[in-house]
Design a protein around this motif. Structure first.
Motif, PDB file in Angstrom:
ATOM      1  N   VAL A  18       0.846  -1.192   0.000  1.00 49.84           N
ATOM      2  CA  VAL A  18       0.000   0.000   0.000  1.00 49.84           C
ATOM      3  C   VAL A  18       0.883   1.244   0.000  1.00 49.84           C
ATOM      4  N   SER A  19       0.593   2.182  -0.892  1.00 50.02           N
ATOM      5  CA  SER A  19       1.292   3.468  -0.951  1.00 50.02           C
ATOM      6  C   SER A  19       0.278   4.592  -0.726  1.00 50.02           C
ATOM      7  N   PHE A  20       0.700   5.624  -0.003  1.00 49.20           N
ATOM      8  CA  PHE A  20      -0.205   6.724   0.314  1.00 49.20           C
ATOM      9  C   PHE A  20       0.615   7.914   0.794  1.00 49.20           C
ATOM     10  N   GLU A  21      -0.068   9.017   1.031  1.00 51.74           N
ATOM     11  CA  GLU A  21       0.559  10.208   1.599  1.00 51.74           C
ATOM     12  C   GLU A  21       0.025  10.443   3.004  1.00 51.74           C
ATOM     13  N   ILE A  22       0.869  11.040   3.849  1.00 53.18           N
ATOM     14  CA  ILE A  22       0.487  11.356   5.222  1.00 53.18           C
ATOM     15  C   ILE A  22       0.400  12.866   5.400  1.00 53.18           C
ATOM     16  N   GLU A  23      -0.681  13.305   6.012  1.00 52.39           N
ATOM     17  CA  GLU A  23      -0.836  14.704   6.401  1.00 52.39           C
ATOM     18  C   GLU A  23      -1.011  14.738   7.916  1.00 52.39           C
ATOM     19  N   PHE A  24      -0.299  15.624   8.584  1.00 51.77           N
ATOM     20  CA  PHE A  24      -0.371  15.718  10.040  1.00 51.77           C
ATOM     21  C   PHE A  24      -1.452  16.713  10.450  1.00 51.77           C
ATOM     22  N   LEU A  25      -2.205  16.338  11.479  1.00 50.43           N
ATOM     23  CA  LEU A  25      -3.308  17.161  11.968  1.00 50.43           C
ATOM     24  C   LEU A  25      -3.010  17.634  13.374  1.00 50.43           C
ATOM     25  N   ASP A  26      -3.386  18.855  13.672  1.00 49.98           N
ATOM     26  CA  ASP A  26      -3.242  19.336  15.041  1.00 49.98           C
ATOM     27  C   ASP A  26      -4.155  18.526  15.950  1.00 49.98           C
ATOM     28  N   SER A  27      -3.598  18.042  17.055  1.00 50.41           N
ATOM     29  CA  SER A  27      -4.310  17.087  17.901  1.00 50.41           C
ATOM     30  C   SER A  27      -5.489  17.687  18.638  1.00 50.41           C
ATOM     31  N   PHE A  28      -5.418  18.951  18.961  1.00 42.51           N
ATOM     32  CA  PHE A  28      -6.549  19.589  19.621  1.00 42.51           C
ATOM     33  C   PHE A  28      -6.555  21.052  19.247  1.00 42.51           C
TER      34      PHE A  28
END
Length: 217
Positions: A141-151
């Motif tokens: 599986v290949s994909f991209e990761i985007e980081f989200l602010d936790s709160f």
């Protein structure tokens, strides 16, 4: 032991409805919750969540019906029901991911990722994020990761999402493999307002992106 079959059946049906309301797949429905009860977000950045409150009330009603439906072993039955309600979604998701799921639907995340940011200069930070992902399918599986602010902070200061400045981050995980992801970036934040100047974040949230398909974990 059974005192009222109707109450027991009603309890089981209501518990299924409760589980359906905030089933933790494909997205993590609790990502922006500020207060929770069982699997229900009671409040978030927008205030009280009426659906979460409604689900909590339904869950309590289900527990009351469960107690009324049996003659004895009330405490033991409630404990078993609570464990079952907590563990069943995890088991169902794992079974699905290991059999029918493909692409990013087959990716699981333990939720224990961390990000650390170190001050270099006025608008430059060293950013490092570490997380563990598991591809449960029988295909790569290949994909991209985007980081989200936790709160959500009251002043809207960005933290984890700063790692997206040097994105997108492309990841490939072999079939039936766990992969430890470690990303180190020198972040130029001169064009990014309201950013932190250093710090560490635990239990980070991420978004997986595969074309038009996304998952929030």
């Amino acid at each position: 032991m059974v005192r009222n079959k109707v109450a027991l059946i009603g309890s089981a049906v209501i518990l299924c409805v409760c589980m359906y309301l905030y089933f933790p797949f494909p997205d993590n429905e609790m990502i922006d919750a500020r207060s929770t009860f069982m699997s229900f977000p009671i409040s978030n950045q927008d205030g009280y969540n009426m659906l979460g409150i409604f689900g909590s009330v339904l869950f309590i009603i289900a527990m009351i019906l469960l107690v009324r439906g049996i003659n004895k072993y009330h405490f033991r039955t409630i404990v078993i029901a609570l464990f079952g309600y907590t563990l069943l979604p995890v088991l169902l998701i794992t079974m699905y991911q290991e059999t029918l799921a493909d692409g990013i639907a087959a990716i699981s995340y333990d939720g224990k990722g961390t990000c650390h940011f170190e001050h270099v200069s006025e608008d430059v930070l060293n950013g490092e994020c570490n997380l563990l992902l598991h591809n449960r399918s029988s295909e790569m599986v290949s994909f991209e990761i985007e980081f989200l602010d936790s709160f959500f902070r009251d002043d809207d200061i960005r933290m984890e999402s700063l790692m997206n400045v040097n994105g997108p981050h492309s990841i490939t995980i072999e079939a039936n493999r766990e992969k430890s992801i470690q990303l180190k970036e020198l972040l130029n934040l001169s064009d990014v307002p309201n950013h932190i100047f250093g710090g560490t974040s635990m239990n980070i949230h991420i978004k997986l992106i595969d074309g038009e398909t996304t998952r929030v974990l």
